[in-house]
Design an enzyme around this catalytic site. Sequence first.
Site, PDB file in Angstrom:
ATOM      1  N   GLU A 114       0.307   6.413  -0.575  1.00 52.27           N
ATOM      2  CA  GLU A 114       1.253   7.428  -0.118  1.00 52.27           C
ATOM      3  C   GLU A 114       1.594   8.427  -1.212  1.00 52.27           C
ATOM      4  OE1 GLU A 114       1.427   4.178   0.314  1.00 52.27           O
ATOM      5  OE2 GLU A 114       1.200   4.033   2.476  1.00 52.27           O
ATOM      6  N   HIS A 170       9.211  -2.033   9.041  1.00 51.02           N
ATOM      7  CA  HIS A 170       8.779  -0.989   9.967  1.00 51.02           C
ATOM      8  C   HIS A 170       9.929  -0.466  10.825  1.00 51.02           C
ATOM      9  CE1 HIS A 170       4.849  -2.632   8.915  1.00 51.02           C
ATOM     10  NE2 HIS A 170       4.245  -1.674   9.564  1.00 51.02           N
TER      11      HIS A 170
END
Lengths: 326, 375
Positions: free
Chosen positions: A60, A129
């Site tokens: 990322e 998540h």
Amino acid sequence: MAKLTMVQALNLALREILREDPDTLIFGQDVGKDGGVFRVTEGLYDEFGEDRVVDAPVAESCIAGVAVGLCLRGLRPVIEMQFSGFGYHAFHQIENHVSRFRTRTRGRYTCPMVVRMPYGAGIRAIEHHSESRETIWAHLPGLKMVIPSGPRNARALLRAAVHDPDPVVFYEPKASYRAFKEEVPDDPEDFPIGKAAVARPGSNVTIISYGASLRPTLEAADELAEEHDIDAEVIDLQTISPMDTETICASIEKTGRAVVVHEAPRTCGPGAEVVARICERSLMYLEAPIRRVTGYDVIMPFFATERYFIPDSRRIVAAARDVVTF
Amino acid sequence: MPRRPIQLPHRIESLSILDSEGNADPALDPKLSPTELKKLYRAMLLSRRLDERLLRLQRQGRIGTFGPAMGQEAASLGPAFVMKPNDWFIPSFREPAAMLWRGWPMDKIILWWGGHEYGASVPEGVNDLPICVPVATQCLHAAGIAWGCKLKGDPSVAFCFLGDGGTSEGDFHEAMNFAGVHQLPFICVIQNNHWAISLPRDKQSKAPTLVQKCIAYGFDGIQADGNDIFAMIVAAREAADRARTGGGPTLIEAVTYRLGVHTTADDPKKYRSDEEVECWKPKDPLVRFHKYMVRTGLLDDAAVELIEAEIAEEIRQAVERAEKYQPDPMDSFRHTFAEMPPSLAAHAREFLESMAALSSDDGTEQPEPRQLADA
Ligand SMILES: Cc1ncc(C[n+]2csc(CCOP(=O)(O)OP(=O)(O)O)c2C)c(N)n1
Ligand SMILES: [Mg+2]
């Protein structure tokens, strides 16, 4: 007009953007052939090819840092963090560079990128998540933080985020991705960033919310009207930063009562900022203390018990009734 | 001022012992005892059958999204076989075979995928970390554990697992670098299953092998056939011997293949061909090991049938235990800090009120939160 889910509306916005501006590109994990793990980029690889819809390695920081370079070289990347829970890997690039290039180079360089990330609980996802950490991003000066609540504003706000001359973190409420459909106009539209919307006009109490929490808020407003004779005005913030004080306070000055709703933990959550602005500008209009219906200050639990930690319409109705009957 | 090739001190080898017909290379065979071999076979089969059961449970909505380890059992079981009880096992999320070998109760694994923190609460007496979701972040924890062991004079070794995709993350490289500089008892196993969701191995890195990355960090590495239980045991044993004798870290690339979906939320048909999957099926670690066991006379059909029946019963009981588990939602408050600050206690009371209201106006069954005083 077509009735679309939020996933379809975001897909439409991305397609429009890629068609309109050859300098735009999409960069993120599994955005290519796979079409994104939530199918937001479905079909775009086929239409625009591997140079404009680009699969990233599992890194990322790479995605965000490389996007800085793309911006400096005149491109307009729309990057994706597969889940907001992994956006922290990109945090140092976003805090130290994305948000600062304009200021430190006195406008010579800018980073007009959009960082898309699905956020929030409610889809029975595994650990890491399901968090709502908009405050972290909203706290960074030089960065805008936008959260749509439905298909139509998702499309219009994503377009606006790409057109914005500054970097935007665009949080997508994944619990709303396919939860409902909405009419989305055929003609492209941009909604202004930094502007809240009145999602439901009303006169007795103002309920301020955004993103995934807007749905339970609107349900609560219906219930308040039908069962308790309370006419609630619902404000959809749409942009967390820069926040639209005007729309919030104009409503408070009309209703005199406020409830703020979000899924994020309460402490230093966006609701704290909303309350502060109301107090600073409209304290004298208040007829009752303001109530916050939010996530608790705990790590969002694994999914088996998560639903008890997400603000639902029951809690919103109860808070609004307390505020109105104070 | 000549210009000449630089000799790097570390060589990279690849290791394969068991062929796809189940023949072991006699020169390389680790020569395990029949008891060990039977235990390993059972463990591999157990992991496979649990995977299949969890896939069915997911389809029935009884657990959440599930990521199977099908085809990768040998890659984690081999190193687990080599680990001593006091060694540290730092998994990613495709090592159920190793977790079971290490003594994790099966119901914990089921409950992790079923959405319960109980599945991440490490059993007492086991030096393991729970499943780690943020890719490659665990590599740094493993380096830290290895360093801690070294500082404390503890001879334990840290075994860390990640995927091919994970090697793109900075955390992997930072851990490798740190472990190299400090010559730590750190063993990093890359499960190269050729895919990171939809990204193929060759789009993840241009390097012809992943193991060669160890050279950049100044230590040894080996590429092992990850579908070959013997190759994995030999590679891990050499690495462990090195680590235990102060020889520093090792990188092991286990060349394997993700035979199934990335997770049940994934549709691999979008990005990979059925032919590719078919090509890998004969290399299935369980198939190869089974052939070996039959060929060497350690197993026959009747014995396998017996093991299958035992395993089926073990899994049935674990599912039953898992489904009886009652979470206490108040645990989220109890385990936030060592001591609950007053502001959080206020949230906890608000939560209890909300739960009470829910039970009274919603006919559905709710978990019973224990009051704060029981904390
Ligand atoms: C830091 C981080 N980024 C993204 C993800 C989402 N994600 C989960 S698994 C995965 C692919 C990992 O590939 P690999 O390391 O090869 O492991 P495999 O799934 O093949 O076992 C991704 C991108 C994540 N869990 N963590
Ligand atoms: Mg992989």
